[in-house]
Design an enzyme around this catalytic site. Sequence first.
Site, short mmCIF file in Angstrom:
data_model
loop_
_atom_site.label_atom_id
_atom_site.label_comp_id
_atom_site.label_asym_id
_atom_site.label_seq_id
_atom_site.Cartn_x
_atom_site.Cartn_y
_atom_site.Cartn_z
N ASP A 136 0.82 -1.21 0.00
CA ASP A 136 0.00 0.00 0.00
C ASP A 136 0.86 1.26 0.00
OD1 ASP A 136 -2.43 -1.20 -0.11
OD2 ASP A 136 -3.01 -0.84 1.96
N ASP A 195 3.86 -9.14 9.46
CA ASP A 195 4.08 -7.72 9.21
C ASP A 195 5.46 -7.52 8.61
OD1 ASP A 195 1.61 -7.02 10.10
OD2 ASP A 195 2.25 -6.26 12.05
N ASP A 289 -7.24 -7.42 13.74
CA ASP A 289 -6.83 -8.76 14.14
C ASP A 289 -7.64 -9.27 15.32
OD1 ASP A 289 -5.80 -6.84 15.84
OD2 ASP A 289 -3.71 -7.30 15.42
#
Length: 533
Positions: A136, A195, A289
């Site tokens: 992104d 991540d 999450d």
Amino acid sequence: MERLSTTTMLPDTFQGTRDDIAGQIGLIWQQTKAPLIVPLLKLLVVVCLVMSLMLFMERVYMGIVIVFIKLFGRKPEKSYKCESMRDDLELGHSAYPMVLVQIPMFNEKEVYQLSIGAACGLSWPSDRIIIQVLDDSTDPAIKELVELECQRWASKGINIKYEIRDNRNGYKAGALKEGMKHSYVKLCDYVAIFDADFQPEPDFLWRTIPFLVHNPEIALVQARWKFVNANECLMTRMQEMSLDYHFTVEQEVGSATYNFFGFNGTAGVWRISAINEAGGWKDRTTVEDMDLAVRASLKGWKFVYVGDIKVKNELPSTFKAFRYQQHRWSCGPANLFRKMAMEIVRNKRVSLWKKLYVIYSFFFVRKVIAHTVTFFFYCVVLPATVLVPEVEVPKWGSVYIPSIITLLNAVGTPRSFHLLMFWILFENVMSLHRTKATLIGLLEAGRVNEWVVTEKLGDALKMKSGAKAPRKPRFRVGERLHLLELGVGAYLFFCGCYDLNFGKNRYFIYLFLQSFAFFIAGIGYVGTFVPNS
């Protein structure tokens, strides 16, 4: 002459008025203290003591449970079937499930190579794994670098997909949701999420996937975080203590007793059918999450935490980055609690005991009470009792309970036991921001959906390559003054001076230390000395 005498008398009048201000304030204080301030402060003390007892009983309960877990050796491998995956001569690689590995990232210039390289280095049959990089990034130069890195691994035979979007709607949740829409995902049974700063070991899938393969009721396998830069500065040592307690105690107890805990957003493997049944990723809060984990749990799915599997990652090493992260981690759960409390109560698929655990223990005590009582009791109410000696705080509430809670928190990180005093001061300073964020989440105020990506410095890559990083200064000045910390620090300093001047000596040492900690945070300093122990 009359005009002149009037003019010369005006300064004397004003001087008298100024002299009377202090007396008038003192008179108002004496008149309102007995009927208003004392009863109100007594009520606040009682409320804070009740909240402290709730937090204390929660910590003691989890401490007792974790002792039993360790004594009886109740590991996930003994509670669930977890046989190693083996080759099948007839089926070949088709005997292995198809695994999707997702790496969401946003302008991750410092760590993108590290995360992609670790994911591509996972040991699993090459035709049964897909690496999906969800980029992104808004910086065209960084996007080009990430795409080139994906092409480099693709040229080595790795099945890697580089996916971008036209917008950042939903932030990380939106990226993960969009990533699940691609046609090749339908071939996959499980999805591992990392991540951008996380580096799984090559055998990560071999150690986690068997739990899902052999136990169809399990939706999630969560691994533990291992911090590569914990020794970088005093602030990272404090973070390590808090997070080690979270993984060593909170996650372990939730997994062993209720088969539920909050997904940490990374270093975990999900069953894709469980994600779909729970309604997929949602961006209604900043803790997508935890949102998914609660919804999946309400559908009857079980979670497993495997503390022996550790995934390397990086802690925020600047105060600015840590503040933004803590805002997201405190505001999101409180807002999710607001949105899902009644849904949890009305749910009929899970037991009453589990619903009570999720509402009271998981959300109310840990996500609301833990933050608010730390700030209001130790930074507001307790110092206020110095100014109002008529209000007494029992020693068990002001000394014994906080001491026991602090000692229990040190269980997860015994090597930092000598830093407990620093941890107390640091946590009290951060409780100001956590309390503010919690109230924003509960009230659904303006910054409820604020999402600032945690800054990463790529220290893990420097350590891996053996490059010696330049020594950082012991203190660094922040970008601006933080008025909230300065205000609270001034209040605590005033209470400490009042306590010392009048010879009460109730809490003045604590108040002076705490005011100093708030002042340090308020003027933008971060203690960055590297402990040798």
